[in-house]
Design a protein around this motif. Sequence first.
Motif, PDB file in Angstrom:
ATOM      1  N   CYS A  52       0.829  -1.208   0.000  1.00 45.33           N
ATOM      2  CA  CYS A  52       0.000   0.000   0.000  1.00 45.33           C
ATOM      3  C   CYS A  52       0.864   1.259   0.000  1.00 45.33           C
ATOM      4  N   ARG A  53       1.907   1.278   0.818  1.00 45.58           N
ATOM      5  CA  ARG A  53       2.807   2.435   0.853  1.00 45.58           C
ATOM      6  C   ARG A  53       3.478   2.642  -0.492  1.00 45.58           C
ATOM      7  N   ASP A  54       3.876   1.539  -1.132  1.00 45.60           N
ATOM      8  CA  ASP A  54       4.500   1.645  -2.444  1.00 45.60           C
ATOM      9  C   ASP A  54       3.527   2.209  -3.470  1.00 45.60           C
ATOM     10  N   ALA A  55       2.274   1.767  -3.415  1.00 43.33           N
ATOM     11  CA  ALA A  55       1.275   2.277  -4.357  1.00 43.33           C
ATOM     12  C   ALA A  55       0.999   3.756  -4.115  1.00 43.33           C
ATOM     13  N   LEU A  56       0.971   4.154  -2.856  1.00 45.41           N
ATOM     14  CA  LEU A  56       0.747   5.571  -2.525  1.00 45.41           C
ATOM     15  C   LEU A  56       1.903   6.438  -3.026  1.00 45.41           C
ATOM     16  N   ALA A  57       3.085   5.830  -3.139  1.00 43.11           N
ATOM     17  CA  ALA A  57       4.250   6.553  -3.656  1.00 43.11           C
ATOM     18  C   ALA A  57       4.401   6.389  -5.164  1.00 43.11           C
ATOM     19  N   GLY A  58       3.455   5.688  -5.793  1.00 46.00           N
ATOM     20  CA  GLY A  58       3.498   5.510  -7.237  1.00 46.00           C
ATOM     21  C   GLY A  58       4.415   4.412  -7.712  1.00 46.00           C
ATOM     22  N   ARG A  59       4.870   3.544  -6.776  1.00 42.58           N
ATOM     23  CA  ARG A  59       5.817   2.490  -7.156  1.00 42.58           C
ATOM     24  C   ARG A  59       5.145   1.135  -7.378  1.00 42.58           C
ATOM     25  N   ALA A  60       3.858   1.033  -7.088  1.00 40.99           N
ATOM     26  CA  ALA A  60       3.127  -0.225  -7.242  1.00 40.99           C
ATOM     27  C   ALA A  60       1.680   0.102  -7.569  1.00 40.99           C
ATOM     28  N   THR A  61       0.910  -0.923  -7.882  1.00 39.39           N
ATOM     29  CA  THR A  61      -0.495  -0.742  -8.257  1.00 39.39           C
ATOM     30  C   THR A  61      -1.372  -1.605  -7.371  1.00 39.39           C
ATOM     31  N   LEU A  62      -2.456  -1.021  -6.880  1.00 34.71           N
ATOM     32  CA  LEU A  62      -3.444  -1.746  -6.077  1.00 34.71           C
ATOM     33  C   LEU A  62      -4.685  -1.993  -6.921  1.00 34.71           C
ATOM     34  N   PHE A  63      -5.196  -3.203  -6.885  1.00 30.93           N
ATOM     35  CA  PHE A  63      -6.349  -3.557  -7.701  1.00 30.93           C
ATOM     36  C   PHE A  63      -7.657  -3.220  -6.986  1.00 30.93           C
ATOM     37  N   THR A  64      -8.570  -2.717  -7.766  1.00 30.98           N
ATOM     38  CA  THR A  64      -9.892  -2.362  -7.231  1.00 30.98           C
ATOM     39  C   THR A  64     -10.871  -3.530  -7.254  1.00 30.98           C
ATOM     40  N   ASP A  65     -10.511  -4.603  -7.962  1.00 35.31           N
ATOM     41  CA  ASP A  65     -11.442  -5.720  -8.136  1.00 35.31           C
ATOM     42  C   ASP A  65     -11.034  -6.956  -7.332  1.00 35.31           C
ATOM     43  N   GLU A  66     -10.119  -6.816  -6.381  1.00 31.94           N
ATOM     44  CA  GLU A  66      -9.751  -7.917  -5.498  1.00 31.94           C
ATOM     45  C   GLU A  66     -10.152  -7.564  -4.074  1.00 31.94           C
ATOM     46  N   ARG A  67     -11.132  -8.298  -3.553  1.00 33.34           N
ATOM     47  CA  ARG A  67     -11.623  -8.040  -2.199  1.00 33.34           C
ATOM     48  C   ARG A  67     -11.267  -9.214  -1.288  1.00 33.34           C
ATOM     49  N   ARG A  68     -10.788  -8.879  -0.104  1.00 36.83           N
ATOM     50  CA  ARG A  68     -10.387  -9.874   0.874  1.00 36.83           C
ATOM     51  C   ARG A  68     -10.855  -9.429   2.262  1.00 36.83           C
ATOM     52  N   CYS A  69     -10.597 -10.283   3.274  1.00 32.44           N
ATOM     53  CA  CYS A  69     -10.960  -9.984   4.665  1.00 32.44           C
ATOM     54  C   CYS A  69      -9.685  -9.974   5.505  1.00 32.44           C
ATOM     55  N   PRO A  70      -8.935  -8.880   5.493  1.00 30.78           N
ATOM     56  CA  PRO A  70      -7.642  -8.847   6.182  1.00 30.78           C
ATOM     57  C   PRO A  70      -7.760  -9.123   7.676  1.00 30.78           C
ATOM     58  N   VAL A  71      -6.672  -9.674   8.238  1.00 34.51           N
ATOM     59  CA  VAL A  71      -6.628 -10.010   9.659  1.00 34.51           C
ATOM     60  C   VAL A  71      -5.309  -9.508  10.222  1.00 34.51           C
ATOM     61  N   ASP A  72      -5.322  -9.081  11.483  1.00 33.79           N
ATOM     62  CA  ASP A  72      -4.106  -8.627  12.130  1.00 33.79           C
ATOM     63  C   ASP A  72      -3.248  -9.812  12.529  1.00 33.79           C
ATOM     64  N   VAL A  73      -1.930  -9.687  12.380  1.00 30.91           N
ATOM     65  CA  VAL A  73      -1.029 -10.804  12.666  1.00 30.91           C
ATOM     66  C   VAL A  73      -1.088 -11.231  14.126  1.00 30.91           C
ATOM     67  N   THR A  74      -1.289 -10.273  15.051  1.00 31.29           N
ATOM     68  CA  THR A  74      -1.361 -10.652  16.463  1.00 31.29           C
ATOM     69  C   THR A  74      -2.647 -11.400  16.773  1.00 31.29           C
ATOM     70  N   ASP A  75      -3.742 -11.002  16.144  1.00 31.40           N
ATOM     71  CA  ASP A  75      -5.007 -11.721  16.333  1.00 31.40           C
ATOM     72  C   ASP A  75      -4.899 -13.134  15.781  1.00 31.40           C
ATOM     73  N   LEU A  76      -4.302 -13.261  14.605  1.00 33.82           N
ATOM     74  CA  LEU A  76      -4.186 -14.578  13.974  1.00 33.82           C
ATOM     75  C   LEU A  76      -3.277 -15.499  14.785  1.00 33.82           C
ATOM     76  N   ALA A  77      -2.161 -14.976  15.262  1.00 37.47           N
ATOM     77  CA  ALA A  77      -1.251 -15.799  16.068  1.00 37.47           C
ATOM     78  C   ALA A  77      -1.933 -16.267  17.350  1.00 37.47           C
ATOM     79  N   ALA A  78      -2.685 -15.383  17.986  1.00 37.96           N
ATOM     80  CA  ALA A  78      -3.400 -15.768  19.202  1.00 37.96           C
ATOM     81  C   ALA A  78      -4.423 -16.855  18.908  1.00 37.96           C
ATOM     82  N   ALA A  79      -5.134 -16.720  17.799  1.00 42.09           N
ATOM     83  CA  ALA A  79      -6.131 -17.719  17.422  1.00 42.09           C
ATOM     84  C   ALA A  79      -5.488 -19.073  17.137  1.00 42.09           C
ATOM     85  N   VAL A  80      -4.359 -19.051  16.455  1.00 37.34           N
ATOM     86  CA  VAL A  80      -3.657 -20.295  16.120  1.00 37.34           C
ATOM     87  C   VAL A  80      -3.257 -21.045  17.387  1.00 37.34           C
ATOM     88  N   LEU A  81      -2.683 -20.335  18.355  1.00 35.92           N
ATOM     89  CA  LEU A  81      -2.270 -20.986  19.602  1.00 35.92           C
ATOM     90  C   LEU A  81      -3.466 -21.426  20.435  1.00 35.92           C
TER      91      LEU A  81
END
Length: 271
Positions: A163-192
Motif C-alpha cells: 500500500c505504501r508503495d502504491a501511494l508513492a506511485g511504485r506499485a499498483t493496487l487492484f480495485t477488483d480484489e476483495r479480501r478480509c484482512p486479519v491482524d497478525v497478532t489476532d491470527l497468532a493468538a487464534a492459532v495458539l
Amino acid sequence: MGTVLVVGASGFLGAEVCRRAVADGWRVVGTYHSAAVRVAGVEARRLDVTDRTAVRALVTGVLPDAVIGTPYRYADWAVTADGAAHVAYAAAEVGARLVHLSSDALHAGRDTPYLDDEPPSPVFPYGAAKAAAETAVRAIDPAAVLVRTSLILGEGSKQIQLCRDALAGRATLFTDERRCPVDVTDLAAAVLELVPSDHAGPLNVAGPDAVSRAELGLLVARREGIDPAGMKTATGAAHGVLRPTEVRLDSTRAAALLRTRLRGVRELLAR
C-alpha cells in the motif's frame, strides 16, 4: 505448557506465533530455511521442508506436543504443497497436534462469502498448491485443524508495504480484489488457542471487514496522513492477472469458538 514446533518461524506470521508462544510459557522450537529466526527464547533449527527425511528427523528429535505449520513460498509447489505433507506425516508419527495454515487463495472467488467447509476451487497455481496441501494434511491427519486465513496485516506486513508503495506511485493496487484482512497478532493468538482445542478440519480465521486492495490503500493513507492522490490503482483484469477477485471468508464459527477477537481492518487502521 509443553513443546511447540513452529515450522516457518522466520516468516511474518511464524515469528509472531513464536513470540506469543514464548510469552505463554511454551518451549518453542522454530525452523527457518534462509532468513534467521529473530525471536528471543526460540530454539532455532534450520530445515528444508521439501526434504521429507530431514523433516522426520527434526520432528522425531524434538518430539513436540504441537506443530504449527506456516511455511510457504508463493511460486514454489514443493514448499507449499509437498512441504505441508512432509510436516503432517512427521507430526502424525509422533502424535503431535497439528495446526496447518491455509489460505483464501484456494477459492475461485464469488459474490457471496465462503463458509468453513467449502471445498477448494483454485484458479491459479498458488491456490492449487494450498488446496493440495490441505488435501494431503486431511488425508494424513483427519484431526488436524486447517486455518484458512486472508491478507495478514501488521507492522512489517508486505500488504502494508505494498500500500505504501502504491501511494508513492511504485506499485499498483487492484480495485477488483476483495479480501478480509486479519491482524497478525489476532491470527497468532487464534492459532495458539486452537492447539488445545478438539476442532478438526477447515476453519476460517479472518477479519470481519471485506475491502479491496485499493480500499486498503486508502485506509493506510488515512492512518499515516498520506495524500492518496498519487495512489496507483487498476483492475487485475486489465493487467492480465489470473487471481481470484472477491473472496470473503465467513469467520462466524471461529468467532464463536475462540476467545480471541478478530478485529476488522477499519478498526485496525483507525487513526
